[in-house]
Design an enzyme around this catalytic site. Structure first.
Site, mmCIF file in Angstrom:
data_model
loop_
_atom_site.group_PDB
_atom_site.id
_atom_site.type_symbol
_atom_site.label_atom_id
_atom_site.label_comp_id
_atom_site.label_asym_id
_atom_site.label_seq_id
_atom_site.Cartn_x
_atom_site.Cartn_y
_atom_site.Cartn_z
ATOM 1 N N TYR A 131 3.293 7.801 1.777
ATOM 2 C CA TYR A 131 2.982 6.376 1.941
ATOM 3 C C TYR A 131 1.844 6.197 2.946
ATOM 4 C CZ TYR A 131 3.927 1.370 2.752
ATOM 5 O OH TYR A 131 3.821 0.001 2.866
ATOM 6 N N SER A 189 -1.214 -1.635 4.998
ATOM 7 C CA SER A 189 0.003 -1.682 5.822
ATOM 8 C C SER A 189 -0.399 -1.348 7.262
ATOM 9 C CB SER A 189 0.990 -0.625 5.311
ATOM 10 O OG SER A 189 2.041 -0.427 6.241
HETATM 11 P P1 NAD Z 1 8.330 -5.059 -3.573
HETATM 12 O O1 NAD Z 1 9.118 -3.870 -4.003
HETATM 13 O O2 NAD Z 1 8.979 -6.397 -3.557
HETATM 14 O O3 NAD Z 1 6.994 -5.162 -4.412
HETATM 15 C C1 NAD Z 1 6.355 -4.079 -4.999
HETATM 16 C C2 NAD Z 1 5.769 -4.549 -6.295
HETATM 17 O O4 NAD Z 1 5.112 -3.455 -6.921
HETATM 18 C C3 NAD Z 1 6.845 -5.052 -7.256
HETATM 19 O O5 NAD Z 1 6.369 -6.181 -7.948
HETATM 20 C C4 NAD Z 1 7.010 -3.874 -8.199
HETATM 21 O O6 NAD Z 1 7.470 -4.270 -9.480
HETATM 22 C C5 NAD Z 1 5.580 -3.371 -8.247
HETATM 23 N N1 NAD Z 1 5.463 -2.013 -8.758
HETATM 24 C C6 NAD Z 1 6.131 -0.895 -8.358
HETATM 25 N N2 NAD Z 1 5.760 0.162 -9.116
HETATM 26 C C7 NAD Z 1 4.837 -0.314 -10.002
HETATM 27 C C8 NAD Z 1 4.098 0.279 -11.061
HETATM 28 N N3 NAD Z 1 4.237 1.569 -11.374
HETATM 29 N N4 NAD Z 1 3.256 -0.509 -11.763
HETATM 30 C C9 NAD Z 1 3.124 -1.828 -11.488
HETATM 31 N N5 NAD Z 1 3.800 -2.444 -10.498
HETATM 32 C C10 NAD Z 1 4.643 -1.691 -9.767
HETATM 33 O O7 NAD Z 1 7.775 -4.707 -2.118
HETATM 34 P P2 NAD Z 1 6.797 -5.508 -1.148
HETATM 35 O O8 NAD Z 1 7.393 -5.359 0.190
HETATM 36 O O9 NAD Z 1 6.477 -6.858 -1.644
HETATM 37 O O10 NAD Z 1 5.477 -4.578 -1.196
HETATM 38 C C11 NAD Z 1 4.246 -5.000 -1.746
HETATM 39 C C12 NAD Z 1 3.109 -4.236 -1.086
HETATM 40 O O11 NAD Z 1 3.071 -4.552 0.298
HETATM 41 C C13 NAD Z 1 3.244 -2.711 -1.182
HETATM 42 O O12 NAD Z 1 1.991 -2.124 -1.409
HETATM 43 C C14 NAD Z 1 3.780 -2.340 0.202
HETATM 44 O O13 NAD Z 1 3.429 -1.033 0.554
HETATM 45 C C15 NAD Z 1 3.054 -3.365 1.055
HETATM 46 N N6 NAD Z 1 3.679 -3.590 2.364
HETATM 47 C C16 NAD Z 1 4.958 -4.102 2.471
HETATM 48 C C17 NAD Z 1 5.512 -4.311 3.740
HETATM 49 C C18 NAD Z 1 6.904 -4.882 3.923
HETATM 50 O O14 NAD Z 1 7.424 -4.863 5.042
HETATM 51 N N7 NAD Z 1 7.546 -5.443 2.914
HETATM 52 C C19 NAD Z 1 4.765 -3.986 4.865
HETATM 53 C C20 NAD Z 1 3.479 -3.472 4.725
HETATM 54 C C21 NAD Z 1 2.940 -3.286 3.463
#
Ligand code: NAD
Length: 256
Positions: A151, A138
């Site tokens: 986080y 991130s």
């Molecule tokens: P999201 O909530 O759509 O996706 C998260 C995924 O992780 C989901 O598929 C969820 O089911 C899974 N998950 C959660 N707990 C779990 C567990 N215990 N075991 C297995 N799977 C699990 O959110 P996202 O925005 O797509 O985030 C995905 C990644 O990207 C994360 O690591 C997040 O920190 C990172 N990220 C997101 C953003 C953003 O703006 N959306 C920015 C930077 C980084």
């Protein structure tokens, strides 16, 4: 380009993980989707990818908060050529009020899972002389904001883990890197827009530009397709010597 390669993407039944799986499948990779649930609709996501891209795709339920499940995912999939550590959760509170169990859960899912899956996947990659580990960190792996201590600690940890794995695999046909997205328009983020519009009394475009993307100089969300495309690049021959580094996809956030 990625025909014959098997990719495992943790946390991929929604958002960025699903977007990354889509782009890897489009590039010809066989994909293994994952989350902790085991519903018909999870398996249907894999069937849909297989049908649309002519690749093999399956869904394996495993809880990334548990080390044994992380290692079991790699084993059940039969190993992988490409490992994308994406599963992640968020919780927001001042550090002195941060619930200890939330801290432990975030460190387990956002950081320790990448240690366990990488440790389980590397021997197979070494045997083949080719492998790609892509960690979805991130902008918060490089910089901080208040109230997100767990986080941010986890994401900085993921960046450090990526560098160490890169050094331990250098010259072995294996690379390990971290992608550092800024705000990405995922269903989770999309769902916050109506509430923010109400709270601030602003229309959709204004709330996105002036509230949600205040720290993202482009004032535009990154997309799951862009994170997927960056992952495909890291799996391409052009990135053979790209290892132990971070790639920001953040509209200029970390240039500030
Ligand atoms: P999201 O909530 O759509 O996706 C998260 C995924 O992780 C989901 O598929 C969820 O089911 C899974 N998950 C959660 N707990 C779990 C567990 N215990 N075991 C297995 N799977 C699990 O959110 P996202 O925005 O797509 O985030 C995905 C990644 O990207 C994360 O690591 C997040 O920190 C990172 N990220 C997101 C953003 C953003 O703006 N959306 C920015 C930077 C980084």
């Amino acid at each position: 380009m990625l025909q014959g390669k098997r990719a495992i993407i943790t946390g991929s039944n929604s958002g960025i993980g699903l977007g990354v799986a889509e782009e890897l499948a489009r590039a010809g990779a066989d994909v293994v989707l994952n989350s902790f649930t085991d519903r018909a609709e999870d398996h249907a996501l894999a069937a849909d990818l297989a049908k649309r891209h002519g690749v093999s795709a399956r869904y394996i339920a495993a809880d990334m908060s548990k080390g044994a499940d992380c290692r079991g995912l790699i084993e059940k999939a039969g190993g992988c050529d490409i490992l994308v550590n994406n599963a992640g959760i968020q919780f927001v509170a001042p550090v002195d009020e941060f619930p200890a169990e939330k801290w432990d859960q975030i460190i387990a899912i956002n950081l320790s899972s990448a240690f366990h899956t990488t440790a389980a996947a590397l021997p197979g990659m070494r045997a083949k002389g080719w492998g790609r580990v892509v960690n979805i960190a991130s902008a918060h792996g490089l910089t901080a904001s208040p109230f997100k201590s767990a986080y941010i600690a986890a994401k900085h940890g993921v960046v450090g883990l990526s560098k160490t794995v890169a050094l331990e695999t250098a010259g072995q046909g294996i690379t390990c890197n971290a992608i550092c997205p800024g705000y990405v328009l995922t269903p989770l983020v999309e769902a916050q827009i109506p509430d923010q519009m109400k709270v601030h009394g602003m229309d959709r475009e204004t709330v996105i530009r002036e509230v949600m993307l205040l720290r993202q100089p482009s004032r535009q969300f990154a997309t799951v397709e862009q994170i997927g495309g960056t992952t495909v690049y890291l799996c391409s021959p052009a990135a053979d010597q790209v290892t132990g580094t971070t790639i920001s996809v953040d509209g200029g956030w970390t240039a500030l």
